[in-house]
Write a protein that holds these residues in place. Sequence first.
Motif, PDB file in Angstrom:
ATOM      1  N   ALA A   1     -33.071 -73.851 -67.796  1.00 19.73           N
ATOM      2  CA  ALA A   1     -34.356 -74.466 -67.462  1.00 19.73           C
ATOM      3  C   ALA A   1     -34.897 -73.917 -66.145  1.00 19.73           C
ATOM      4  N   SER A   2     -34.011 -73.637 -65.196  1.00 17.15           N
ATOM      5  CA  SER A   2     -34.430 -73.061 -63.911  1.00 17.15           C
ATOM      6  C   SER A   2     -35.035 -71.683 -64.116  1.00 17.15           C
ATOM      7  N   PHE A   3     -34.408 -70.888 -64.966  1.00 17.57           N
ATOM      8  CA  PHE A   3     -34.895 -69.535 -65.248  1.00 17.57           C
ATOM      9  C   PHE A   3     -36.311 -69.585 -65.823  1.00 17.57           C
ATOM     10  N   VAL A   4     -36.506 -70.407 -66.835  1.00 17.15           N
ATOM     11  CA  VAL A   4     -37.807 -70.476 -67.499  1.00 17.15           C
ATOM     12  C   VAL A   4     -38.868 -71.044 -66.555  1.00 17.15           C
ATOM     13  N   ALA A   5     -38.517 -72.086 -65.814  1.00 19.91           N
ATOM     14  CA  ALA A   5     -39.477 -72.709 -64.900  1.00 19.91           C
ATOM     15  C   ALA A   5     -39.937 -71.723 -63.833  1.00 19.91           C
ATOM     16  N   ALA A   6     -39.011 -70.959 -63.285  1.00 23.22           N
ATOM     17  CA  ALA A   6     -39.371 -69.969 -62.268  1.00 23.22           C
ATOM     18  C   ALA A   6     -40.239 -68.869 -62.861  1.00 23.22           C
ATOM     19  N   LEU A   7     -39.910 -68.452 -64.068  1.00 21.67           N
ATOM     20  CA  LEU A   7     -40.685 -67.407 -64.734  1.00 21.67           C
ATOM     21  C   LEU A   7     -42.144 -67.832 -64.914  1.00 21.67           C
ATOM     22  N   VAL A   8     -42.364 -69.076 -65.306  1.00 25.30           N
ATOM     23  CA  VAL A   8     -43.721 -69.574 -65.544  1.00 25.30           C
ATOM     24  C   VAL A   8     -44.480 -69.777 -64.239  1.00 25.30           C
ATOM     25  N   SER A   9     -43.767 -70.146 -63.174  1.00 23.04           N
ATOM     26  CA  SER A   9     -44.443 -70.514 -61.926  1.00 23.04           C
ATOM     27  C   SER A   9     -45.185 -69.354 -61.278  1.00 23.04           C
ATOM     28  N   VAL A  10     -44.688 -68.128 -61.443  1.00 26.11           N
ATOM     29  CA  VAL A  10     -45.307 -66.993 -60.745  1.00 26.11           C
ATOM     30  C   VAL A  10     -46.673 -66.626 -61.339  1.00 26.11           C
ATOM     31  N   PRO A  11     -46.796 -66.401 -62.646  1.00 26.91           N
ATOM     32  CA  PRO A  11     -48.142 -66.158 -63.176  1.00 26.91           C
ATOM     33  C   PRO A  11     -49.070 -67.357 -62.979  1.00 26.91           C
ATOM     34  N   ALA A  12     -48.508 -68.575 -62.935  1.00 25.72           N
ATOM     35  CA  ALA A  12     -49.349 -69.742 -62.654  1.00 25.72           C
ATOM     36  C   ALA A  12     -49.969 -69.624 -61.266  1.00 25.72           C
ATOM     37  N   ALA A  13     -49.180 -69.159 -60.302  1.00 24.37           N
ATOM     38  CA  ALA A  13     -49.712 -68.955 -58.955  1.00 24.37           C
ATOM     39  C   ALA A  13     -50.756 -67.838 -58.949  1.00 24.37           C
ATOM     40  N   ALA A  14     -50.553 -66.806 -59.777  1.00 26.01           N
ATOM     41  CA  ALA A  14     -51.529 -65.723 -59.881  1.00 26.01           C
ATOM     42  C   ALA A  14     -52.853 -66.235 -60.432  1.00 26.01           C
ATOM     43  N   VAL A  15     -52.781 -67.115 -61.430  1.00 28.71           N
ATOM     44  CA  VAL A  15     -53.991 -67.712 -61.985  1.00 28.71           C
ATOM     45  C   VAL A  15     -54.690 -68.569 -60.929  1.00 28.71           C
ATOM     46  N   ALA A  16     -53.912 -69.337 -60.170  1.00 34.84           N
ATOM     47  CA  ALA A  16     -54.490 -70.188 -59.134  1.00 34.84           C
ATOM     48  C   ALA A  16     -55.208 -69.357 -58.082  1.00 34.84           C
ATOM     49  N   PHE A  17     -54.591 -68.247 -57.669  1.00 31.94           N
ATOM     50  CA  PHE A  17     -55.272 -67.379 -56.696  1.00 31.94           C
ATOM     51  C   PHE A  17     -56.579 -66.851 -57.270  1.00 31.94           C
ATOM     52  N   THR A  18     -56.546 -66.426 -58.528  1.00 30.01           N
ATOM     53  CA  THR A  18     -57.755 -65.876 -59.152  1.00 30.01           C
ATOM     54  C   THR A  18     -58.873 -66.909 -59.168  1.00 30.01           C
ATOM     55  N   LEU A  19     -58.541 -68.160 -59.464  1.00 28.12           N
ATOM     56  CA  LEU A  19     -59.544 -69.222 -59.465  1.00 28.12           C
ATOM     57  C   LEU A  19     -60.109 -69.447 -58.057  1.00 28.12           C
ATOM     58  N   ILE A  20     -59.210 -69.448 -57.066  1.00 25.97           N
ATOM     59  CA  ILE A  20     -59.679 -69.608 -55.687  1.00 25.97           C
ATOM     60  C   ILE A  20     -60.584 -68.450 -55.294  1.00 25.97           C
ATOM     61  N   TYR A  21     -60.206 -67.231 -55.708  1.00 28.71           N
ATOM     62  CA  TYR A  21     -61.021 -66.075 -55.370  1.00 28.71           C
ATOM     63  C   TYR A  21     -62.362 -66.114 -56.106  1.00 28.71           C
ATOM     64  N   ALA A  22     -62.362 -66.631 -57.317  1.00 32.10           N
ATOM     65  CA  ALA A  22     -63.617 -66.741 -58.064  1.00 32.10           C
ATOM     66  C   ALA A  22     -64.593 -67.662 -57.342  1.00 32.10           C
ATOM     67  N   VAL A  23     -64.064 -68.671 -56.642  1.00 32.94           N
ATOM     68  CA  VAL A  23     -64.916 -69.617 -55.923  1.00 32.94           C
ATOM     69  C   VAL A  23     -65.343 -69.058 -54.570  1.00 32.94           C
ATOM     70  N   GLY A  24     -64.389 -68.463 -53.852  1.00 37.47           N
ATOM     71  CA  GLY A  24     -64.690 -68.088 -52.470  1.00 37.47           C
ATOM     72  C   GLY A  24     -64.325 -66.681 -52.078  1.00 37.47           C
ATOM     73  N   GLY A  25     -64.239 -65.755 -53.027  1.00 39.04           N
ATOM     74  CA  GLY A  25     -63.929 -64.372 -52.698  1.00 39.04           C
ATOM     75  C   GLY A  25     -65.016 -63.733 -51.858  1.00 39.04           C
ATOM     76  N   THR A  26     -64.631 -62.851 -50.968  1.00 39.26           N
ATOM     77  CA  THR A  26     -65.606 -62.241 -50.047  1.00 39.26           C
ATOM     78  C   THR A  26     -66.150 -60.905 -50.530  1.00 39.26           C
ATOM     79  N   THR A  27     -65.729 -60.443 -51.704  1.00 35.11           N
ATOM     80  CA  THR A  27     -66.284 -59.218 -52.266  1.00 35.11           C
ATOM     81  C   THR A  27     -66.759 -59.488 -53.688  1.00 35.11           C
ATOM     82  N   ASP A  28     -67.705 -58.684 -54.126  1.00 34.73           N
ATOM     83  CA  ASP A  28     -68.271 -58.844 -55.469  1.00 34.73           C
ATOM     84  C   ASP A  28     -67.506 -57.953 -56.444  1.00 34.73           C
ATOM     85  N   VAL A  29     -66.556 -58.545 -57.140  1.00 33.91           N
ATOM     86  CA  VAL A  29     -65.726 -57.796 -58.087  1.00 33.91           C
ATOM     87  C   VAL A  29     -65.681 -58.555 -59.405  1.00 33.91           C
ATOM     88  N   SER A  30     -65.190 -57.878 -60.434  1.00 36.45           N
ATOM     89  CA  SER A  30     -65.051 -58.509 -61.740  1.00 36.45           C
ATOM     90  C   SER A  30     -63.847 -59.449 -61.732  1.00 36.45           C
TER      91      SER A  30
END
Length: 349
Positions: free
Chosen positions: A142-171
């Motif tokens: 369970a630790s292995f799977v939970a850790a595996l899922v947590s990293v792309p989840a953090a990547a998605v969270a960053f992308t959402l934050i950047y979509a709201v407040g990113g300082t450059t105009d990118v896709s």
Amino acid sequence: MHVPDGFIDAPTSLAAGAVAAAAVAVSLRGARRELDERTAPLAGLVAAFIFAVQMLNFPVAAGTSGHLLGGALAAILVGPYTGVLCVSVVLLMQGILFADGGLTALGVNITDMAVVTTVVSYAVFRGLVKVLPRRRRSVTVASFVAALVSVPAAAVAFTLIYAVGGTTDVSIGKVATAMVGVHVLIGIGEAAITGLTVGAVVAVRPDLVYGARDLRQRLKLRVNGELIDAPAPAAAPVAARTSRRALWISGLVTSLVLAGFVSFYASSSPDGLEKVAADQGIDKRTEKHASADSPLADYGVRDIADARLSGGLAGVIGVGATAVAGTGVFWAVRRRRTGDVSPTAVENV
């Protein structure tokens, strides 16, 4: 995945800071229920270990590296609330002492790397241990799977934050695809480190692993024909206390060796966020770190020319500072708990 200054605009950074502050406040209250005289020192050690392992960038693709985020590891070992605090202490030490992760982006980093990874990983972990057999091996899986899922989840969270407040105009679509793609690979490394570490601790002291507490069977006594829980022992046996001390010492020595020696052999390639930022152009407005002139900036000691010695000494200092800061925070939280309730209530918690 340390976000530097300049990636996110000021209003969004302030909003993320408010979210991070609220999460830390909630975690301070929640950690009072998780910490006791056994786990408070372990929590400080977990923070120091995460700091050390984060120095060990491992290659994941051509020209890209990754490192442990640590939210899953901390949540499973010492509890989700304490886990948020562990990773937050690490991020604070890195930002102030080593100029790693922007100070204006500290709220973004805590929200993304401490809160999101801990919440997501612990939710996945708890869901899995409920359906898997009640065995120690299940905790590791369970630790292995939970850790595996947590990293792309953090990547998605960053992308959402950047979509709201990113300082450059990118896709944003391209950023999301690149971030999730590379961080799935990094997640495999995170999962391996987390699974091995949790498995090792569960093998020797499962009673110290918060996520394995359901494996402990309470002794039942039959009284007047009814089964009741036997009272918990008043104090840990001498052998258990000695084992706990040995575990703490071995964990600290391991952290010092990893940060002081093994880190020299870590990959020098940019990590997942740095690589995506350079490829997608979201790093165009990166600002100089407020602690760029720190004597320990970039994980080296100023005025020491030998790179191996400079980096190793910086790592040892970082592990020591994180262990002291983390242990101090968790003991203070623990003492606040014992000061809020009566001794009788503490025994019944």
